[in-house]
Design an enzyme around this catalytic site. Sequence first.
Site, short mmCIF file in Angstrom:
data_model
loop_
_atom_site.label_atom_id
_atom_site.label_comp_id
_atom_site.label_asym_id
_atom_site.label_seq_id
_atom_site.Cartn_x
_atom_site.Cartn_y
_atom_site.Cartn_z
N LYS A 174 93.84 93.05 47.30
CA LYS A 174 92.64 92.68 46.56
C LYS A 174 92.37 91.20 46.82
CE LYS A 174 90.54 94.69 43.83
NZ LYS A 174 89.33 95.52 44.03
N HIS A 218 89.02 105.58 45.54
CA HIS A 218 89.08 104.32 44.79
C HIS A 218 89.93 104.50 43.53
CE1 HIS A 218 87.22 101.85 41.48
NE2 HIS A 218 87.55 100.90 42.32
N SER A 219 90.51 103.40 43.07
CA SER A 219 91.33 103.43 41.87
C SER A 219 90.96 102.27 40.96
CB SER A 219 92.81 103.31 42.25
OG SER A 219 93.60 103.00 41.13
#
Length: 430
Positions: free
Chosen positions: A201, A328-329
């Site tokens: 990220k 996606h999470s």
Amino acid sequence: MRVRETVREAVVTPVAFPDPPLLNSAGVHQPWALRAVIELRCGDGLVGLGETYGDSAHLRLLRAVAPALTGLDPFDTHGLLRRVRAVLGDDTDTPDRHGLTGGSSPQKTTLRVLSPFEVACLDLQGQLIGRPVTDLLGGKVRGEVPYSAYLFHKWAAHPGADAGEEAYGEDPYGEALDPDGIVAQAKRMTDTYGFRSIKLKGGVLPPDREVETIRALRAAFPDHPLRLDPNAAWTVETSRRVAAETEGLLEYLEDPTPGIDGMAEVARGAPMALATNMVVVSPDDIPRGFAERSVGVVLADHHYWGGLRRTAELAGICRTFGIGVSMHSNSHLGISLAAMTHLGGALPELSYAADTHTPWQYGVDVLTEPLPITDGSVAVPDRPGLGISLDPDALARLHENYLRCGIRDRDDTAYMRRFDPSYRKRRPRW
């Protein structure tokens, strides 16, 4: 075989569980993550489970819909959608306050309210006919679904007395604010779970620093596919430069810049695929997003695409246009992991390992037996329905967390500004 059961009661329970101080382009995670657990009860102990966001605006819509589901046949998911639409009416544009899953729209709001109830219906269907949800989605195409390590720049702990840590003990990962810290985090996570791909990220440090981190990860993990997701923190020009500098390093670059137009500009010259969970986030976005070739991979998320069957439909559309598929999470519990695993087990189009936040929950869950991640994958359950069971005591504890934690909406930016009053969420920032 019980095939005529109907929903007697729909129960929505908001929960909160500890969340580490994970950094992103919007700010930093609060000490408690919010979710809502859905139970569709049909009597005789038959319960279908779903999981979704726990923010107050979304929770209000879930609670409005729940009473309207009494008498619903779990096999009538078209009827479920009609009931959801009838209740919501014009109340269909609730914002994504933290801004990490793209813009809101009436269609997207309807689909994200529908989703957990649809998952719970599929869970019930599987239990009623004695088959796993994967079979209801077309059958198993893989016995294990691969997941990716999900790395974050993070603080060592929440500042001051901002709670949460006592619920899971000492944070095993510690601070990660430079390449060495991220590599150490990756090694611990891959050693623990066996992940075979890695996602970082980004959007937290200046782009050159994050490129340096990707290079450090490549040196430490020469055989692991790598991904970088700055959550639209960069301009088109910066995105182009980073894409060029990471040629040969990244499996894909996710949402480097805002908007379909910006992504399309970057995609035209990028040496790797661009992925998204921010610009193609509802059926309304597909025609222009795909026509402009703004993305090469869609990170499908059943929580806002309308459930498992509609996400499978999305994957089929992606196949038609030559677009790759991952998942996606967001911060989630075991019900969501089970739903994602059944979906991934039935998707021929799943071309990349899925994201998951499961390691960041440090074992906290509402299930009696959470699904384990082994060698980077989760085995698709063969038991009927989702193949999971709710732990009522754990649910009660996490609901008590919700009642006492005081957080009712996720707001990464506001939480960051408690410690840095000058902080502003800017997209793009660099």
